[in-house]
Scaffold this motif. Structure first.
Motif, PDB file in Angstrom:
ATOM      1  N   LYS A  60       1.222  -1.347  -0.170  1.00 21.94           N
ATOM      2  CA  LYS A  60      -0.030   0.278   0.399  1.00 21.94           C
ATOM      3  C   LYS A  60       1.186   1.318   0.212  1.00 21.94           C
ATOM      4  N   LYS A  61       2.003   1.031   0.619  1.00 16.12           N
ATOM      5  CA  LYS A  61       2.929   2.199   0.432  1.00 16.12           C
ATOM      6  C   LYS A  61       3.586   2.474  -0.393  1.00 16.12           C
ATOM      7  N   PHE A  62       4.096   1.616  -1.208  1.00 17.57           N
ATOM      8  CA  PHE A  62       4.415   1.348  -2.680  1.00 17.57           C
ATOM      9  C   PHE A  62       3.870   2.233  -3.322  1.00 17.57           C
ATOM     10  N   TYR A  63       2.094   1.929  -3.552  1.00 20.44           N
ATOM     11  CA  TYR A  63       1.515   1.855  -3.984  1.00 20.44           C
ATOM     12  C   TYR A  63       1.103   3.454  -4.698  1.00 20.44           C
ATOM     13  N   THR A  64       0.790   4.056  -2.702  1.00 20.41           N
ATOM     14  CA  THR A  64       0.572   5.190  -2.533  1.00 20.41           C
ATOM     15  C   THR A  64       2.026   5.931  -3.066  1.00 20.41           C
ATOM     16  N   ASP A  65       2.721   6.072  -2.551  1.00 17.94           N
ATOM     17  CA  ASP A  65       3.506   6.812  -2.756  1.00 17.94           C
ATOM     18  C   ASP A  65       3.911   7.152  -4.688  1.00 17.94           C
ATOM     19  N   GLU A  66       3.538   6.129  -5.041  1.00 18.25           N
ATOM     20  CA  GLU A  66       3.553   6.258  -6.304  1.00 18.25           C
ATOM     21  C   GLU A  66       2.186   7.111  -7.532  1.00 18.25           C
ATOM     22  N   ILE A  67       1.647   7.286  -6.339  1.00 13.17           N
ATOM     23  CA  ILE A  67       0.636   8.591  -6.689  1.00 13.17           C
ATOM     24  C   ILE A  67       1.109   9.341  -6.301  1.00 13.17           C
ATOM     25  N   GLN A  68       1.873   9.576  -5.405  1.00 11.82           N
ATOM     26  CA  GLN A  68       2.208  11.352  -4.764  1.00 11.82           C
ATOM     27  C   GLN A  68       2.879  11.629  -5.954  1.00 11.82           C
ATOM     28  N   LYS A  69       3.378  10.955  -7.041  1.00 12.78           N
ATOM     29  CA  LYS A  69       4.447  11.000  -8.104  1.00 12.78           C
ATOM     30  C   LYS A  69       3.715  11.771  -8.626  1.00 12.78           C
ATOM     31  N   ILE A  70       2.935  11.281  -8.862  1.00 13.36           N
ATOM     32  CA  ILE A  70       1.618  10.977 -10.611  1.00 13.36           C
ATOM     33  C   ILE A  70       1.010  12.846 -10.034  1.00 13.36           C
ATOM     34  N   CYS A  71       0.473  13.085  -8.770  1.00 10.51           N
ATOM     35  CA  CYS A  71       0.236  13.929  -8.015  1.00 10.51           C
ATOM     36  C   CYS A  71       1.062  15.121  -8.667  1.00 10.51           C
ATOM     37  N   SER A  72       2.438  15.087  -8.320  1.00 10.29           N
ATOM     38  CA  SER A  72       3.594  16.543  -7.541  1.00 10.29           C
ATOM     39  C   SER A  72       3.833  16.273  -9.792  1.00 10.29           C
ATOM     40  N   PHE A  73       3.540  15.715 -10.499  1.00  7.33           N
ATOM     41  CA  PHE A  73       4.169  15.844 -11.516  1.00  7.33           C
ATOM     42  C   PHE A  73       2.867  16.987 -12.419  1.00  7.33           C
ATOM     43  N   ARG A  74       1.067  16.018 -11.901  1.00 10.26           N
ATOM     44  CA  ARG A  74       0.492  17.481 -12.468  1.00 10.26           C
ATOM     45  C   ARG A  74       0.187  18.422 -11.844  1.00 10.26           C
ATOM     46  N   CYS A  75       0.197  19.036 -10.836  1.00 11.13           N
ATOM     47  CA  CYS A  75       0.906  20.147  -9.595  1.00 11.13           C
ATOM     48  C   CYS A  75       1.699  20.710 -10.922  1.00 11.13           C
ATOM     49  N   TYR A  76       2.933  20.267 -11.172  1.00  9.38           N
ATOM     50  CA  TYR A  76       3.976  20.959 -11.771  1.00  9.38           C
ATOM     51  C   TYR A  76       3.169  21.303 -12.759  1.00  9.38           C
ATOM     52  N   ASN A  77       2.608  20.295 -13.459  1.00 10.51           N
ATOM     53  CA  ASN A  77       2.184  21.127 -15.385  1.00 10.51           C
ATOM     54  C   ASN A  77       0.485  21.438 -15.006  1.00 10.51           C
ATOM     55  N   LYS A  87      -4.408   7.430 -16.164  1.00 13.87           N
ATOM     56  CA  LYS A  87      -4.414   5.960 -16.136  1.00 13.87           C
ATOM     57  C   LYS A  87      -3.841   5.143 -15.299  1.00 13.87           C
ATOM     58  N   ILE A  88      -2.849   5.257 -14.745  1.00 13.14           N
ATOM     59  CA  ILE A  88      -1.932   5.008 -13.899  1.00 13.14           C
ATOM     60  C   ILE A  88      -2.258   5.122 -12.994  1.00 13.14           C
ATOM     61  N   GLN A  89      -2.679   6.167 -12.861  1.00 15.32           N
ATOM     62  CA  GLN A  89      -3.544   6.523 -11.247  1.00 15.32           C
ATOM     63  C   GLN A  89      -4.669   5.410 -10.924  1.00 15.32           C
ATOM     64  N   LEU A  90      -5.073   5.214 -12.042  1.00 15.30           N
ATOM     65  CA  LEU A  90      -6.799   4.357 -11.616  1.00 15.30           C
ATOM     66  C   LEU A  90      -6.042   3.258 -11.417  1.00 15.30           C
ATOM     67  N   TYR A  91      -5.035   2.552 -12.182  1.00 13.90           N
ATOM     68  CA  TYR A  91      -4.789   1.569 -12.309  1.00 13.90           C
ATOM     69  C   TYR A  91      -4.134   1.376 -10.583  1.00 13.90           C
ATOM     70  N   LEU A  92      -3.210   2.285 -10.198  1.00 13.42           N
ATOM     71  CA  LEU A  92      -3.075   1.927  -8.639  1.00 13.42           C
ATOM     72  C   LEU A  92      -4.102   1.628  -7.542  1.00 13.42           C
ATOM     73  N   SER A  93      -4.833   2.789  -8.219  1.00 14.32           N
ATOM     74  CA  SER A  93      -5.952   2.908  -7.307  1.00 14.32           C
ATOM     75  C   SER A  93      -6.757   1.895  -6.838  1.00 14.32           C
ATOM     76  N   ASN A  94      -6.852   0.635  -8.289  1.00 14.97           N
ATOM     77  CA  ASN A  94      -7.620  -0.590  -7.857  1.00 14.97           C
ATOM     78  C   ASN A  94      -6.703  -0.984  -7.277  1.00 14.97           C
ATOM     79  N   GLU A  95      -5.232  -0.865  -7.161  1.00 16.12           N
ATOM     80  CA  GLU A  95      -4.734  -2.135  -6.393  1.00 16.12           C
ATOM     81  C   GLU A  95      -4.990  -1.854  -4.864  1.00 16.12           C
TER      82      GLU A  95
END
Length: 289
Positions: free
Chosen positions: A97-114, A171-179
């Motif tokens: 869960k921590k691994f998936y959550t960390d990956e989602i946080q990276k996506i959120c950072s990318f979205r915030c930057y752009n 799409k990746i965030q949706l995949y991670l959330s489902n996991e």
């Protein structure tokens, strides 16, 4: 001309991915064959652009704003999925869960930057398209913090790659959330919770195909990034029905002659209109005193 050929090529890509999904429904997804497919079609698309020419600037903008990102986003998505598969740790649910959550946080950072580009793109704005989606432009908007140009500038604009990555990350965030959801509920099976009520589609399967394509072509699911095969699989799982290969079922709809090609959607509209008319006609009689 390029835009038309690219649209046909993208439909072929979706059909190929659909076939891969059909062949691998009973096993865990292996990103490699999907990534190879995406790479092949991306190379074909690039050759199409380099050998041809756009009719005008508007066609060029539409290509790099809407068409190329669709191809590139699938490529980025399967590459990211492969990376996640390689990096996923072995261990208890808490570690995963921590691994998936960390990956989602990276996506959120990318979205915030752009965020500025994301807002511009999904707002439907067009006033800066020439600076973002034409090749070899000298200036780009100041809020585009880090333009991404590919090696061949003949096939690259300041923003098309970033748009593709935004689409892929959703799409990746949706995949991670489902996991994560799967980890949180140990009783959840592949097709859903055993405690939930089952729903079955009791109408004709072809009607569900009409509905699936309606949602697909209007882009109502995941901002239009859900593929037709994904939507059909969702319906199959939700309603416990085997639909088959979507493209073949869609061919049945296209071949209709006497009936409306969208018979079921027309029936839905008629039923809704009828109910609205009946409600409008009903006028309650006031109680007499």
């Amino acid at each position: 001309m390029i835009l038309t050929e690219a649209t046909t090529l993208f439909e072929e890509l979706l059909e190929t991915i659909e076939q891969l999904e059909q062949d691998n429904r009973e096993v865990l997804i292996d990103p490699v064959p999907y990534l190879k497919t995406a790479n092949h079609f991306m190379n074909t698309l690039q050759s199409l652009v380099l050998k041809g020419s756009f009719n005008d600037q508007q066609e060029e903008i539409l290509f790099f704003k809407t068409m190329k990102p669709k191809f590139r986003s699938l490529q980025i998505y399967y590459l990211a999925l492969q990376d996640i598969t390689f990096k996923k740790p072995k261990g208890c649910k808490k570690i995963l869960k921590k691994f998936y959550t960390d990956e989602i946080q990276k996506i959120c950072s990318f979205r915030c930057y752009n965020q500025n580009l994301l807002n511009y793109y999904y707002s439907g704005a067009t006033e800066m398209d020439a600076q973002l989606f034409l090749r070899k432009v000298e200036e780009h908007p100041h809020w585009l913090l880090k333009p991404k140009l590919e090696r061949d500038e003949r096939f690259s604009t300041p923003a098309d790659y970033l748009v593709a990555k935004i689409m892929a990350m959703e799409k990746i965030q949706l995949y991670l959330s489902n996991e994560i959801v799967k980890l949180q509920d140990g009783n959840v099976t592949e097709n859903g919770s055993a405690d939930k009520k089952e729903y079955r589609w009791t109408g004709e399967a072809i009607n569900l195909v009409e509905l699936a394509y309606g949602l697909y072509y209007t882009g109502e699911i995941n901002n239009g990034h859900a593929g037709i095969a994904e939507i059909v699989r969702l319906f199959e799982t939700t309603f416990n029905i085997a639909i088959g290969k979507p493209s073949r079922r869609f061919a049945e709809i296209k071949q209709r002659k006497r009936l409306s090609k969208t018979k079921y959607l027309d029936q839905m509209r008629t039923a809704i209109d009828k109910r609205i008319d009946e409600d409008d006609e009903f006028v309650p009689i006031s109680n007499l005193r």
